[in-house]
Design a protein around this motif. Sequence first.
Motif, PDB file in Angstrom:
ATOM      1  N   SER A 244       0.831  -1.201   0.000  1.00 11.24           N
ATOM      2  CA  SER A 244       0.000   0.000   0.000  1.00 11.24           C
ATOM      3  C   SER A 244       0.863   1.247   0.000  1.00 11.24           C
ATOM      4  O   SER A 244       2.006   1.235   0.469  1.00 11.24           O
ATOM      5  CB  SER A 244      -0.916   0.026   1.225  1.00 11.24           C
ATOM      6  OG  SER A 244      -0.151   0.232   2.398  1.00 11.24           O
TER       7      SER A 244
ATOM      8  N   SER B  76       0.091   5.543   0.650  1.00  8.92           N
ATOM      9  CA  SER B  76      -0.786   6.689   0.869  1.00  8.92           C
ATOM     10  C   SER B  76       0.071   7.938   0.913  1.00  8.92           C
ATOM     11  O   SER B  76       1.129   7.950   1.537  1.00  8.92           O
ATOM     12  CB  SER B  76      -1.546   6.556   2.187  1.00  8.92           C
ATOM     13  OG  SER B  76      -2.460   5.491   2.134  1.00  8.92           O
TER      14      SER B  76
ATOM     15  N   LYS C 278      -5.138  13.889  -0.642  1.00  9.18           N
ATOM     16  CA  LYS C 278      -4.790  12.514  -0.264  1.00  9.18           C
ATOM     17  C   LYS C 278      -4.887  11.612  -1.486  1.00  9.18           C
ATOM     18  O   LYS C 278      -5.763  11.785  -2.332  1.00  9.18           O
ATOM     19  CB  LYS C 278      -5.737  11.997   0.809  1.00  9.18           C
ATOM     20  CG  LYS C 278      -5.372  10.611   1.324  1.00  9.18           C
ATOM     21  CD  LYS C 278      -6.429   9.953   2.184  1.00  9.18           C
ATOM     22  CE  LYS C 278      -6.833  10.725   3.387  1.00  9.18           C
ATOM     23  NZ  LYS C 278      -7.823  10.013   4.223  1.00  9.18           N
TER      24      LYS C 278
ATOM     25  N   THR D 178      -4.577   7.286  -2.123  1.00  7.93           N
ATOM     26  CA  THR D 178      -4.434   5.972  -1.502  1.00  7.93           C
ATOM     27  C   THR D 178      -4.439   4.902  -2.577  1.00  7.93           C
ATOM     28  O   THR D 178      -5.318   4.898  -3.442  1.00  7.93           O
ATOM     29  CB  THR D 178      -5.595   5.707  -0.516  1.00  7.93           C
ATOM     30  OG1 THR D 178      -5.599   6.740   0.461  1.00  7.93           O
ATOM     31  CG2 THR D 178      -5.449   4.368   0.166  1.00  7.93           C
TER      32      THR D 178
END
Length: 163
Positions: A81, A83, A151, A153
Motif C-alpha cells: 500500500s 498513501s 490525499k 491511496t
Amino acid sequence: MLFMKMSPLLLWALMSLFVPGKSSPERTKTVEFNVKPGGVVHTFSEGISEYECTFTYASQGGTNEQWLMSVGLSEDDRLFSCSVWRPQGKSYLFFTQFKAELKGTKIEYANAFSQTAAAGQHDVPLKPEEFTIGESTVTHNDGKFSAQLSKLTIIGRTRHDEL
C-alpha cells in the motif's frame, strides 16, 4: 479489478493489514516530505523490500507544505500500500499534475481525494473523470482534474508466488 468500487468494509479490512501491530518496522514506514510550489515537476519515492511508491507532481501557489507518505507490506507479502496526504488537511496548493506509481505490483484499489472547505475538513473523493487508474499508475487527467489534491491511496497486489 476492484478499483474504486471496493466496499468500505473490504477497504478497511485490506488497510488493517498494514496497521502496525506485531509487524516489524520493515513492514510499514511513514516519511515526511515537502511539497514545493513553483510549477516545477518534483518526485518523491519510498519503498519496502523490492516494492516502491513514487509520487510525481507539479503545483502552484503558496509556500512549501509538509506531506506524508506511508508505505506498507502485508504479512503475507501479497499486498503493498501507498498513501500520500497532507496531515494538516486541506492543501492550499494547486496541483497542475500528479502521478503515483507502484513498482512491483498491480493496482487493485486506488482513490484520490480533495478536502471540503467546511468545518471538519472531510475527504471528498475526486470525480472519476479527474484521474485515471492504470495497471501500476494513478494519473491526473489533463483538462478534467480540478487541481485540488489532499490525499491519494493505492493498494497493489504483488507478484509474490507461493513456492
